[in-house]
Motif scaffolding. Structure first.
Motif, PDB file in Angstrom:
ATOM      1  N   UNK A 114       0.850  -1.195   0.000  1.00 50.17           N
ATOM      2  CA  UNK A 114       0.000   0.000   0.000  1.00 50.17           C
ATOM      3  C   UNK A 114       0.884   1.243   0.000  1.00 50.17           C
ATOM      4  N   UNK A 115       0.579   2.181  -0.885  1.00 52.08           N
ATOM      5  CA  UNK A 115       1.366   3.415  -0.983  1.00 52.08           C
ATOM      6  C   UNK A 115       0.592   4.647  -0.542  1.00 52.08           C
ATOM      7  N   UNK A 116      -0.743   4.532  -0.459  1.00 52.55           N
ATOM      8  CA  UNK A 116      -1.520   5.696  -0.051  1.00 52.55           C
ATOM      9  C   UNK A 116      -2.954   5.324   0.276  1.00 52.55           C
ATOM     10  N   UNK A 117      -3.589   6.144   1.106  1.00 55.06           N
ATOM     11  CA  UNK A 117      -5.000   5.944   1.457  1.00 55.06           C
ATOM     12  C   UNK A 117      -5.691   7.300   1.442  1.00 55.06           C
ATOM     13  N   UNK A 118      -6.789   7.388   0.712  1.00 50.64           N
ATOM     14  CA  UNK A 118      -7.605   8.602   0.677  1.00 50.64           C
ATOM     15  C   UNK A 118      -8.959   8.293   1.303  1.00 50.64           C
ATOM     16  N   UNK A 138     -14.825   0.740   4.639  1.00 48.63           N
ATOM     17  CA  UNK A 138     -13.890   0.874   5.754  1.00 48.63           C
ATOM     18  C   UNK A 138     -12.591   0.160   5.421  1.00 48.63           C
ATOM     19  N   UNK A 139     -11.491   0.684   5.964  1.00 49.06           N
ATOM     20  CA  UNK A 139     -10.177   0.047   5.816  1.00 49.06           C
ATOM     21  C   UNK A 139      -9.639  -0.244   7.206  1.00 49.06           C
ATOM     22  N   UNK A 140      -9.123  -1.477   7.395  1.00 47.56           N
ATOM     23  CA  UNK A 140      -8.518  -1.871   8.667  1.00 47.56           C
ATOM     24  C   UNK A 140      -7.038  -2.147   8.431  1.00 47.56           C
ATOM     25  N   UNK A 141      -6.179  -1.386   9.071  1.00 47.70           N
ATOM     26  CA  UNK A 141      -4.738  -1.551   8.927  1.00 47.70           C
ATOM     27  C   UNK A 141      -4.259  -2.613   9.923  1.00 47.70           C
ATOM     28  N   UNK A 142      -3.811  -3.742   9.409  1.00 45.96           N
ATOM     29  CA  UNK A 142      -3.265  -4.832  10.237  1.00 45.96           C
ATOM     30  C   UNK A 142      -1.816  -5.106   9.848  1.00 45.96           C
ATOM     31  N   UNK A 148       2.670   3.565   8.387  1.00 49.71           N
ATOM     32  CA  UNK A 148       2.830   5.007   8.188  1.00 49.71           C
ATOM     33  C   UNK A 148       1.497   5.736   7.995  1.00 49.71           C
ATOM     34  N   UNK A 149       0.407   4.991   7.969  1.00 54.95           N
ATOM     35  CA  UNK A 149      -0.883   5.598   7.633  1.00 54.95           C
ATOM     36  C   UNK A 149      -1.727   5.937   8.857  1.00 54.95           C
ATOM     37  N   UNK A 263      -1.994   4.675  22.340  1.00 51.68           N
ATOM     38  CA  UNK A 263      -3.114   4.257  21.502  1.00 51.68           C
ATOM     39  C   UNK A 263      -3.190   5.119  20.249  1.00 51.68           C
ATOM     40  N   UNK A 264      -3.707   4.577  19.159  1.00 51.15           N
ATOM     41  CA  UNK A 264      -3.930   5.398  17.971  1.00 51.15           C
ATOM     42  C   UNK A 264      -4.992   6.464  18.253  1.00 51.15           C
TER      43      UNK A 264
END
Length: 415
Positions: A114-118, A138-142, A148-149, A263-264
């Protein structure tokens, strides 16, 4: 819009939440640089009662009832018997357990970085290094703690728990037959200078049977973390001091994960799970039990939110974050980080005293502390009891206020 949920990653956290989502009828896709079928490198341990309560004991590759630790300084030190079973997951079986429902549901996995998320009001668009644009509500970063996002506050250096381990065959057993050793802090293999100036480390080890053993030199969380080269040297020196020679190495394990990450930002639209969501236990380093308990809660909140087609993606994300990190868990996390700040300053002899006192607590207290299964009031009660019965040197270390302790304690009132 492409799918309901796009999962970034292909490790345990990614497969765990993807499986929980598809079991609730959520349309899921995944993206990661590696295949979700690629073998996992690290080992994953869990206490017996914890895996029994989850109904997943059949996924263990090994289970020990002879569970011990050593908190003395030298060989011949009496072993502390924990009295609770410990298990090690069969990594391939655990992976299949989560992967099978994903495959049955036809979950597609894009092999790319993954290089980017909008983000926008009705979803997100993920771009990859292969030029794809993947859309989801929805996007879940695991993808782990290095993501970096994700937005996360900067609260200073992050302490890492490091370990170097070997699976192999030895000239004689490095631990007793059928034994699991959680912590062996005996340090008579080190020089006085190494003990005084170096970071305390301990042996984590187990008998796999049929002449195979796993031995791992581990440090508690430190910033910066103890280098692998130091851990390897100490492990080999420890074995040599016991007259144990490595005859054949089958696997090498290099393990490093953050223990005291903040925490995030729980208001951001990008969700997270696993290490990216700070699910690593700040005191024990365990995470798999937490994944198994908390994935259904997160998946249910997402499924319920998605059922309302009029909900915006930012609103869905906020409710999902609250399901993953309700107020009580936020407060407990601050309390665990407070305790870790204390332990990171203890020298070797004080650390041995601390753990000898900790494991002398009633089993339900130390077990619940390590598995994060105590409620907040019970957790505070366990910590107060520890303080009351600890030797004066340990109590003095707990009373000293340095670094980040005060802000962390204030989060008990306002996370």
């Amino acid at each position: 819009m492409g799918v309901d949920v796009l999962v970034i990653g292909a490790g345990p956290a990614a497969l765990c939440i993807a499986a929980a989502l598809v079991e609730r009828g959520v349309k899921v896709a995944g993206v990661a640089p590696t295949s979700p079928e690629a073998p996992w490198q690290n080992t994953y341990g869990i206490w017996g009662p914890e895996v029994d309560a989850l109904g997943m004991a059949h996924l263990l590759g090994h289970r020990w009832s002879h569970t011990t630790s050593y908190f003395g300084a030298a060989l011949g030190t009496e072993a502390f018997a924990h009295g609770i079973d410990y298990g090690l997951f069969d990594k391939a079986a655990l992976q299949r357990h989560w992967l099978t429902p994903c495959q049955a549901a036809g979950v597609p996995w894009t092999c790319a970085a993954v290089t980017g998320i909008e983000h926008h009001s009705q979803g997100s668009v993920v771009t990859t290094d292969q030029g794809e644009r993947l859309e989801a509500r929805l996007v879940i970063d695991c993808s782990g703690h290095h993501s970096p996002f994700l937005k996360r506050p900067d609260e200073g250096p992050v302490a890492g728990q490091a370990a170097y381990g070997i699976v192999g065959r030895f000239s004689k057993p490095p631990v007793e037959p059928g034994q699991f050793v959680l912590m062996d802090y005996r340090c008579d293999h080190l020089s006085e200078a190494e003990r005084r100036c170096g970071a305390p480390t301990f042996l984590y080890a187990m008998d796999f049977g049929e002449g195979r053993f796993f031995v791992e030199e581990t440090s508690l969380a430190l910033a910066p973390a103890v280098p692998y080269a130091v851990l390897k040297e100490r492990l080999l020196k420890r074995l040599a001091h016991r007259g144990v020679e490595l005859l054949a190495m089958e696997e090498e394990e290099f393990c490093l994960f953050p223990m005291n990450m903040p925490l995030p930002d729980l208001e951001q639209q990008l969700l997270a799970f696993g290490g990216a969501a700070t699910l690593v236990h700040p005191a024990s380093g365990y995470m798999v039990g937490s994944l198994l308990r908390r994935a259904p809660l997160l998946a249910e909140a997402i499924a319920v939110g998605l059922a309302d087609g009029n909900r915006s993606s930012p609103s869905l994300a906020r409710e999902a974050w609250q399901a993953l990190w309700p107020l009580e868990l936020q407060r407990k996390h601050a309390l665990y980080r407070f305790g870790l700040e204390k332990l990171m300053r203890y020298p070797e002899d004080q650390l041995r005293q601390f753990f000898a006192t900790f494991f002398a607590l009633p089993k339900e207290q130390w077990y619940g502390f390590l598995t994060n299964t105590l409620n907040l009031s019970a957790l505070i009660g366990a910590m107060l009891r520890l303080f009351a019965v600890a030797p004066w040197t340990v109590r003095w270390g707990l009373m000293q206020q340095q670094g980040r302790e005060l802000p962390l304690m204030l989060r008990l009132l306002k996370p």
